[in-house]
Write a protein that holds these residues in place. Structure first.
Motif, PDB file in Angstrom:
ATOM      1  N   ASP A   1       0.817  -1.207   0.000  1.00 42.37           N
ATOM      2  CA  ASP A   1       0.000   0.000   0.000  1.00 42.37           C
ATOM      3  C   ASP A   1       0.851   1.258   0.000  1.00 42.37           C
ATOM      4  OD1 ASP A   1       0.912  -0.589   2.568  1.00 42.37           O
ATOM      5  OD2 ASP A   1      -0.717   0.540   3.512  1.00 42.37           O
ATOM      6  N   GLN A   2       2.171   1.089   0.234  1.00 40.98           N
ATOM      7  CA  GLN A   2       3.089   2.224   0.185  1.00 40.98           C
ATOM      8  C   GLN A   2       3.924   2.227  -1.096  1.00 40.98           C
ATOM      9  OE1 GLN A   2       5.262   2.726   3.939  1.00 40.98           O
ATOM     10  NE2 GLN A   2       3.792   1.355   4.926  1.00 40.98           N
ATOM     11  N   GLY A   3       3.668   1.266  -1.975  1.00 40.26           N
ATOM     12  CA  GLY A   3       4.339   1.262  -3.272  1.00 40.26           C
ATOM     13  C   GLY A   3       5.509   0.318  -3.390  1.00 40.26           C
ATOM     14  N   LEU A   4       5.732  -0.562  -2.407  1.00 40.37           N
ATOM     15  CA  LEU A   4       6.840  -1.507  -2.480  1.00 40.37           C
ATOM     16  C   LEU A   4       6.301  -2.877  -2.843  1.00 40.37           C
ATOM     17  CD1 LEU A   4       9.831  -2.261  -2.015  1.00 40.37           C
ATOM     18  CD2 LEU A   4       9.240  -2.689   0.385  1.00 40.37           C
ATOM     19  N   GLY A   5       6.761  -3.435  -3.957  1.00 36.25           N
ATOM     20  CA  GLY A   5       6.330  -4.754  -4.375  1.00 36.25           C
ATOM     21  C   GLY A   5       6.775  -5.830  -3.397  1.00 36.25           C
ATOM     22  N   LEU A   6       5.945  -6.851  -3.225  1.00 37.41           N
ATOM     23  CA  LEU A   6       6.237  -7.892  -2.246  1.00 37.41           C
ATOM     24  C   LEU A   6       7.507  -8.656  -2.607  1.00 37.41           C
ATOM     25  CD1 LEU A   6       5.432  -9.479   0.269  1.00 37.41           C
ATOM     26  CD2 LEU A   6       3.961 -10.896  -1.173  1.00 37.41           C
ATOM     27  N   LEU A   7       7.737  -8.938  -3.903  1.00 32.70           N
ATOM     28  CA  LEU A   7       8.934  -9.685  -4.264  1.00 32.70           C
ATOM     29  C   LEU A   7      10.194  -8.936  -3.870  1.00 32.70           C
ATOM     30  CD1 LEU A   7       9.734 -11.877  -7.229  1.00 32.70           C
ATOM     31  CD2 LEU A   7      11.225  -9.927  -6.851  1.00 32.70           C
ATOM     32  N   LEU A   8      10.239  -7.639  -4.158  1.00 31.52           N
ATOM     33  CA  LEU A   8      11.426  -6.863  -3.791  1.00 31.52           C
ATOM     34  C   LEU A   8      11.605  -6.839  -2.281  1.00 31.52           C
ATOM     35  CD1 LEU A   8      13.747  -5.170  -4.816  1.00 31.52           C
ATOM     36  CD2 LEU A   8      12.251  -3.159  -4.744  1.00 31.52           C
ATOM     37  N   GLN A   9      10.491  -6.777  -1.555  1.00 32.50           N
ATOM     38  CA  GLN A   9      10.558  -6.816  -0.096  1.00 32.50           C
ATOM     39  C   GLN A   9      11.161  -8.136   0.388  1.00 32.50           C
ATOM     40  OE1 GLN A   9       6.748  -6.247   1.790  1.00 32.50           O
ATOM     41  NE2 GLN A   9       7.415  -7.189   3.702  1.00 32.50           N
ATOM     42  N   LEU A  10      10.795  -9.238  -0.272  1.00 34.19           N
ATOM     43  CA  LEU A  10      11.256 -10.550   0.170  1.00 34.19           C
ATOM     44  C   LEU A  10      12.717 -10.810  -0.181  1.00 34.19           C
ATOM     45  CD1 LEU A  10       8.149 -12.758  -0.715  1.00 34.19           C
ATOM     46  CD2 LEU A  10       8.774 -11.774   1.495  1.00 34.19           C
ATOM     47  N   THR A  11      13.291 -10.025  -1.076  1.00 37.15           N
ATOM     48  CA  THR A  11      14.715 -10.210  -1.377  1.00 37.15           C
ATOM     49  C   THR A  11      15.604  -9.807  -0.196  1.00 37.15           C
ATOM     50  OG1 THR A  11      14.893  -7.987  -2.377  1.00 37.15           O
ATOM     51  CG2 THR A  11      14.363  -9.842  -3.852  1.00 37.15           C
ATOM     52  N   ILE A  12      15.083  -8.961   0.694  1.00 35.65           N
ATOM     53  CA  ILE A  12      15.889  -8.505   1.832  1.00 35.65           C
ATOM     54  C   ILE A  12      16.234  -9.668   2.771  1.00 35.65           C
ATOM     55  CG2 ILE A  12      16.029  -6.857   3.731  1.00 35.65           C
ATOM     56  CD1 ILE A  12      15.948  -5.623   0.901  1.00 35.65           C
ATOM     57  N   PRO A  13      15.234 -10.458   3.241  1.00 31.30           N
ATOM     58  CA  PRO A  13      15.625 -11.594   4.098  1.00 31.30           C
ATOM     59  C   PRO A  13      16.467 -12.644   3.374  1.00 31.30           C
ATOM     60  CG  PRO A  13      13.266 -11.661   3.581  1.00 31.30           C
ATOM     61  CD  PRO A  13      13.764 -10.325   3.167  1.00 31.30           C
ATOM     62  N   ILE A  14      16.325 -12.773   2.062  1.00 32.55           N
ATOM     63  CA  ILE A  14      17.163 -13.728   1.329  1.00 32.55           C
ATOM     64  C   ILE A  14      18.615 -13.252   1.340  1.00 32.55           C
ATOM     65  CG2 ILE A  14      17.566 -14.873  -0.865  1.00 32.55           C
ATOM     66  CD1 ILE A  14      14.983 -15.690   0.528  1.00 32.55           C
ATOM     67  N   GLU A  15      18.829 -11.982   1.053  1.00 35.35           N
ATOM     68  CA  GLU A  15      20.190 -11.433   1.082  1.00 35.35           C
ATOM     69  C   GLU A  15      20.777 -11.516   2.485  1.00 35.35           C
ATOM     70  OE1 GLU A  15      23.401 -10.306  -0.764  1.00 35.35           O
ATOM     71  OE2 GLU A  15      21.577  -9.943  -1.926  1.00 35.35           O
ATOM     72  N   ALA A  16      19.938 -11.263   3.492  1.00 37.32           N
ATOM     73  CA  ALA A  16      20.410 -11.346   4.873  1.00 37.32           C
ATOM     74  C   ALA A  16      20.808 -12.778   5.236  1.00 37.32           C
ATOM     75  CB  ALA A  16      19.316 -10.844   5.830  1.00 37.32           C
ATOM     76  N   TYR A  17      20.074 -13.768   4.710  1.00 37.93           N
ATOM     77  CA  TYR A  17      20.429 -15.162   4.988  1.00 37.93           C
ATOM     78  C   TYR A  17      21.767 -15.504   4.340  1.00 37.93           C
ATOM     79  CZ  TYR A  17      20.292 -20.240   5.030  1.00 37.93           C
ATOM     80  OH  TYR A  17      20.619 -21.567   5.208  1.00 37.93           O
TER      81      TYR A  17
END
Length: 346
Positions: free
Chosen positions: A193-209
């Motif tokens: 609802d703030q303009g951030l796509g869910l896929l791009l959001q989910l890349t953050i925990p993947i990179e952190a892992y």
């Protein structure tokens, strides 16, 4: 005419959802509803047939003075043919590139899953702890969620339509019978609802892992770098899919193509009426059916991410990937022969 193949399938058959599981009851030449374009062009074909009948009637009343030389048809048909060829070749190229980019995302998810499960421990150290196992499994499930996020993003299924938001801005993704129920961690916040796509959001925990895996000495530096490259490739394919979805053919071209089709089909009765009389109604309807059908197929392939039978099978791709990830996780948890060094505590 080739006959359809009969498949004997088991629910665990690889690519089960993406594979045709039953033979066609009717030959394709007799199909008029499911998968056909007829409903989309029926109005245009009917209107041109009515117009042709009107031309025939008026020509009879005017003693043949409405007819024009039939030699105008070949010259006009060349222009119409070139426009339709460009239209359909461009649309199919978008469809094909869409298939390739979806496959790139799926391949990246598979590669990352394989590496995370096979390398989530030190070969010369103690087995991973229960918390580390849970971290790995949670990350693999997030990878699967990225495939679903791609599908819903391309279909515009977010917000109230697919993912109802709670009153506060950062809404939880706790959805009744949602596809994300068993693959996203509970309490995951939604920023769409703030303009951030869910896929791009989910890349953050993947990179952190990947970073945590490097810190735990699960991945050496070149391997961690390669995993990040895989994630970057996934995001690049996602962006390419967005480009196809958000960049339609120029509206000026589409307007001109439709107008040329309409003018050509309107000119046909005048060129045919002198020789064919009332048969020109049937021939005009047939030609309109052919030309508008070809254009309609191009329109369908232009944005091939919906639910149509001629579009990319995004639902099937997601479900097949879910089956694959489920088998891999089950074998990884059980410490089976697939993962000889395992990622589980024995």
């Amino acid at each position: 005419m080739t006959t359809a193949r009969h498949h004997t399938v088991d629910p665990t058959f690889p690519r089960y959802y993406s594979t045709r599981t039953k033979a066609r009851r009717w030959p394709l030449v007799l199909r008029f509803v499911k998968g056909a374009i007829h409903a989309n062009i029926a109005t245009a074909v009917l209107l041109h047939a009515i117009f042709a009948a009107l031309v025939c009637y008026l020509d009879m009343r005017k003693a043949g003075h409405l007819a024009i030389p039939s030699s105008v048809v070949p010259s006009l048909s060349i222009v119409v043919g070139l426009l339709l060829v460009f239209r359909n070749s461009t649309s199919y190229d978008r469809f094909w590139r869409g298939c390739n980019h979806v496959n790139t995302i799926e391949t990246s998810v598979r590669n990352l899953t394989r590496s995370f499960l096979a390398c989530s421990c030190k070969s010369d150290g103690p087995p991973p702890s229960t918390a580390e196992q849970a971290d790995t499994e949670r990350t693999v499930r997030i990878l699967l969620a990225m495939m679903y996020a791609t599908k819903h993003h391309l279909r515009g299924e977010w917000g109230a339509s697919r993912m109802p938001v709670v009153e506060h801005r950062r809404a939880s993704l706790a959805l009744a019978k949602s596809e994300y129920d068993d693959i996203l961690p509970s309490g995951t916040e939604d920023f769409q609802d703030q303009g951030l796509g869910l896929l791009l959001q989910l890349t953050i925990p993947i990179e952190a892992y990947i970073k945590r895996g490097h810190d735990r000495a699960w991945f050496h530096a070149p391997q961690a770098s390669q995993l990040s490259v895989q994630l970057n490739t996934l995001v690049a394919a996602y962006g390419s899919l967005e480009t196809i979805h958000l960049t339609p053919l120029p509206v000026a071209y589409l307007i001109h193509l439709r107008q040329v089709l309409a003018l050509f089909c309107c000119a046909l009765p005048f060129a045919l009426v002198a020789e064919m009389r009332w048969w020109s109604v049937l021939l005009t309807a047939f030609l309109a059916f052919t030309l508008y059908g070809v254009e309609g197929i191009g329109a369908q392939l232009e944005d091939p991410f919906g639910y149509g039978r001629s579009e990319i099978k995004l639902d099937a791709v997601c479900e097949d990937l879910r089956v694959e990830m489920g088998v891999l996780l089950r074998e990884w948890r059980a410490g089976g022969n697939m993962f000889p060094e395992g990622g589980v505590v024995r």
